[in-house]
Scaffold this motif. Structure first.
Motif, PDB file in Angstrom:
ATOM      1  N   PHE A 154     -42.889 -23.526  10.481  1.00 13.46           N
ATOM      2  CA  PHE A 154     -42.125 -22.363  10.936  1.00 13.46           C
ATOM      3  C   PHE A 154     -40.726 -22.370  10.345  1.00 13.46           C
ATOM      4  O   PHE A 154     -39.983 -23.344  10.450  1.00 13.46           O
ATOM      5  CB  PHE A 154     -42.035 -22.342  12.462  1.00 13.46           C
TER       6      PHE A 154
ATOM      7  N   GLN B 104     -37.718 -19.072   9.485  1.00 13.96           N
ATOM      8  CA  GLN B 104     -37.494 -17.627   9.476  1.00 13.96           C
ATOM      9  C   GLN B 104     -37.364 -17.077   8.064  1.00 13.96           C
ATOM     10  O   GLN B 104     -37.848 -15.977   7.776  1.00 13.96           O
ATOM     11  CB  GLN B 104     -36.275 -17.274  10.321  1.00 13.96           C
TER      12      GLN B 104
ATOM     13  N   ILE C 283     -40.787 -16.600   6.689  1.00 16.05           N
ATOM     14  CA  ILE C 283     -41.397 -15.399   7.265  1.00 16.05           C
ATOM     15  C   ILE C 283     -40.939 -14.159   6.502  1.00 16.05           C
ATOM     16  O   ILE C 283     -41.746 -13.311   6.107  1.00 16.05           O
ATOM     17  CB  ILE C 283     -41.029 -15.265   8.758  1.00 16.05           C
TER      18      ILE C 283
ATOM     19  N   PHE D  73     -47.046 -16.195  14.689  1.00 21.48           N
ATOM     20  CA  PHE D  73     -46.199 -17.342  15.002  1.00 21.48           C
ATOM     21  C   PHE D  73     -46.690 -17.906  16.326  1.00 21.48           C
ATOM     22  O   PHE D  73     -46.651 -17.222  17.364  1.00 21.48           O
ATOM     23  CB  PHE D  73     -44.733 -16.928  15.089  1.00 21.48           C
TER      24      PHE D  73
ATOM     25  N   THR E 212     -47.981 -21.821  18.604  1.00 18.82           N
ATOM     26  CA  THR E 212     -48.166 -23.271  18.699  1.00 18.82           C
ATOM     27  C   THR E 212     -49.631 -23.619  18.915  1.00 18.82           C
ATOM     28  O   THR E 212     -49.976 -24.784  19.087  1.00 18.82           O
ATOM     29  CB  THR E 212     -47.342 -23.861  19.868  1.00 18.82           C
TER      30      THR E 212
ATOM     31  N   LEU F 140     -44.561 -25.131  16.515  1.00 18.86           N
ATOM     32  CA  LEU F 140     -44.578 -23.729  16.117  1.00 18.86           C
ATOM     33  C   LEU F 140     -44.847 -23.637  14.613  1.00 18.86           C
ATOM     34  O   LEU F 140     -44.163 -24.282  13.811  1.00 18.86           O
ATOM     35  CB  LEU F 140     -43.248 -23.073  16.466  1.00 18.86           C
ATOM     36  N   VAL F 141     -45.856 -22.869  14.246  1.00 15.01           N
ATOM     37  CA  VAL F 141     -46.213 -22.711  12.833  1.00 15.01           C
ATOM     38  C   VAL F 141     -46.386 -21.225  12.508  1.00 15.01           C
ATOM     39  O   VAL F 141     -46.484 -20.377  13.398  1.00 15.01           O
ATOM     40  CB  VAL F 141     -47.525 -23.458  12.482  1.00 15.01           C
ATOM     41  N   ILE F 142     -46.406 -20.949  11.214  1.00 13.02           N
ATOM     42  CA  ILE F 142     -46.741 -19.613  10.722  1.00 13.02           C
ATOM     43  C   ILE F 142     -48.207 -19.622  10.323  1.00 13.02           C
ATOM     44  O   ILE F 142     -48.654 -20.483   9.558  1.00 13.02           O
ATOM     45  CB  ILE F 142     -45.887 -19.241   9.494  1.00 13.02           C
TER      46      ILE F 142
ATOM     47  N   THR G 240     -38.874 -14.478  18.665  1.00 10.73           N
ATOM     48  CA  THR G 240     -39.451 -15.825  18.780  1.00 10.73           C
ATOM     49  C   THR G 240     -38.665 -16.748  19.707  1.00 10.73           C
ATOM     50  O   THR G 240     -38.947 -17.944  19.778  1.00 10.73           O
ATOM     51  CB  THR G 240     -39.546 -16.482  17.384  1.00 10.73           C
TER      52      THR G 240
ATOM     53  N   ARG H  98     -39.752 -20.563  20.492  1.00 11.72           N
ATOM     54  CA  ARG H  98     -38.984 -21.693  19.991  1.00 11.72           C
ATOM     55  C   ARG H  98     -38.498 -22.590  21.122  1.00 11.72           C
ATOM     56  O   ARG H  98     -38.417 -23.815  20.976  1.00 11.72           O
ATOM     57  CB  ARG H  98     -37.796 -21.195  19.159  1.00 11.72           C
TER      58      ARG H  98
END
Length: 449
Positions: free
Chosen positions: A218, A220, A223, A243, A245, A260-262, A330, A334
């Motif tokens: 993750f 920004q 993204i 986005f 977990t 947290l990942v994309i 987010t 987060r």
């Protein structure tokens, strides 16, 4: 309003009528979003178009309000209601392919899994929602954001005709030549003009696609860069950034588990050489972890799952994935890492953006992205208790909004017609509502008056 007489209605239809006295009532009244516990006066299980006609006529004659249900996926509870007659059209789920013309007749009660399975032998598809259990009727009359949105547009773009039951219980044939204003209206008008018992869609090529998820740490900036890349990519590439977990994989590296990942879901339909180059580009973005992208059939993108749960959701269109927007979007993710919470950015552009806003009721062609925030809860009571917090959250995010999508409406957004339509489109919808439904019979969804 007269006393509801289930036997009188039952005698005129081939389907069944269920009231609170029937054991099936409790199961049939449910909708997919369990924050709603509707108490309809009756559920009418229509087995044919004629049943829909007779039920509307009965309700009109006896002054009973009614609403329409196909699969019950409306996150805002449009598929049911208290002290209403629910006209359930789930049995009208036929899918008939006209191979020569590539036109497909789809019953208003079908879901996208039904459609994908029927189209597979012909290597055809219809750009649509991205869950197999989602109903065609509500999805197509809202927008229809799916795996092919940048290449083939939204589902509403593919509607070329329909059979509609109007407020007088009459069957109306809708096409470019017959009632073209109704054709304009049902493509985004959210069920305000009648019950669509059958759609006619223009199918497009389907068959094998390159699809699956890519995962990134993750960040920004990543993204923003991915979103910009996808927007400017060839229209054959479609992508949604999530986005979370709790991603849809069992291969996450140990160090990234519960983090947290994309999650980037792509669907590519085009030449192999372009596909290979694009996949390499995506693998070179900062924070790339791994991917599960592979050739697959279009139908396999629609597993026959149909989940229920207590859900809060809202959405907004925007053309700028700014740091301020991402910070607010987010923030809870987060801070808490709650696996029940997911934020998404659906990337638009391509052929989606080449349609004029006035071409149909749906009118958000200028925006680059559709942003969605949703959270599942263990029980309806927990969700409803959190709703005040979500109202405040929407209030903070509304400043970034260029509009909202009907198909992802939260209960905090259902009255914001000015966000759902451009001014000229809303004005025309209200005029058509007065023409075709002046007594506002079809008010169980959005109430356009």
């Amino acid at each position: 309003m007269k006393l509801f007489n289930s036997e009188e209605l039952r005698s005129t239809i081939s389907g069944e009528v269920y009231t609170k006295e029937d054991k099936e009532y409790t199961k049939l009244k449910r909708v997919k979003n369990l924050i709603f516990d509707p108490q309809p006066v009756a559920i009418v299980n229509c087995q044919s178009e004629a049943d829909v006609v007779q039920t509307i006529r009965y309700c009109r004659a006896n002054e009973w309000p009614f609403t329409i249900k196909s699969t019950g996926h409306s996150a805002s509870g449009f598929s049911s209601g208290d002290e209403k007659v629910v006209i359930d059209i789930a049995a009208l789920n036929q899918v008939v392919v006209e191979e020569t013309s590539k036109r497909v007749r789809v019953g208003g009660g079908a879901n996208w899994f039904n459609v994908a399975q029927a189209l597979t032998p012909y290597d055809l598809a219809i750009t649509s929602g991205d869950m197999g259990g989602v109903g065609v009727g509500g999805n197509a009359q809202g927008s229809g954001m799916g795996f092919f949105v940048r290449k083939f547009g939204i589902t509403a773009d593919r509607i070329c005709g329909a059979r509609l039951i109007n407020a007088d219980g009459e069957v109306v044939i809708v096409s470019k030549d017959k009632h073209p204003d109704l054709l304009w209206a049902i493509r985004g008008g959210a069920g305000n003009f009648g019950v669509v018992t059958e759609f006619i869609f223009e199918a497009h090529e389907g068959g094998t696609v390159l699809a699956g998820n890519l995962y990134y740490a993750f960040d920004q900036k990543t993204i923003q860069e991915l979103a910009d890349y996808l927007y400017h990519a060839p229209e054959e590439l479609n992508g949604t950034l999530s986005f979370t977990t709790f991603p849809f994989t069992d291969k996450m590296p140990e160090k990234n588990k519960n983090q947290l990942v994309i999650e980037l879901m792509i669907c590519f339909k085009g030449r192999q050489i372009n596909c290979t180059e694009i996949l390499k580009d995506l693998q070179n973005f900062k924070g790339y972890l791994f991917d599960e992208v592979k050739p697959t059939s279009y139908a396999d993108l629609f597993p026959p799952i149909d989940p229920s749960g207590s859900t809060l959701i809202f959405n907004l269109y925007t053309s700028n994935i700014s740091n301020s927007l991402l910070n607010e979007l987010t923030k809870e993710l987060r801070e808490s890492g709650d696996p029940r919470l997911i934020a998404q950015v659906k990337v638009l552009g391509g052929n989606f953006g080449k349609v004029e806003n006035g071409a149909m009721a749906y009118s958000h062609r200028d925006s680059r992205y559709l942003v969605i925030l949703r959270k599942g809860f263990a029980a309806a009571e927990e969700a409803l208790a959190a709703n005040e917090k979500w109202k405040k959250k929407w209030g903070l995010l509304k400043g970034f909004s260029e509009g909202i999508d009907i198909n992802f409406l939260g209960i905090t957004q259902v009255d914001e017609l000015n966000q759902m339509y451009k001014p000229a489109n809303l004005k025309k919808l209200k005029q058509l509502k007065q023409k075709y439904d002046p007594t506002n019979c079809f008010s169980g969804t959005l109430n356009i008056q």
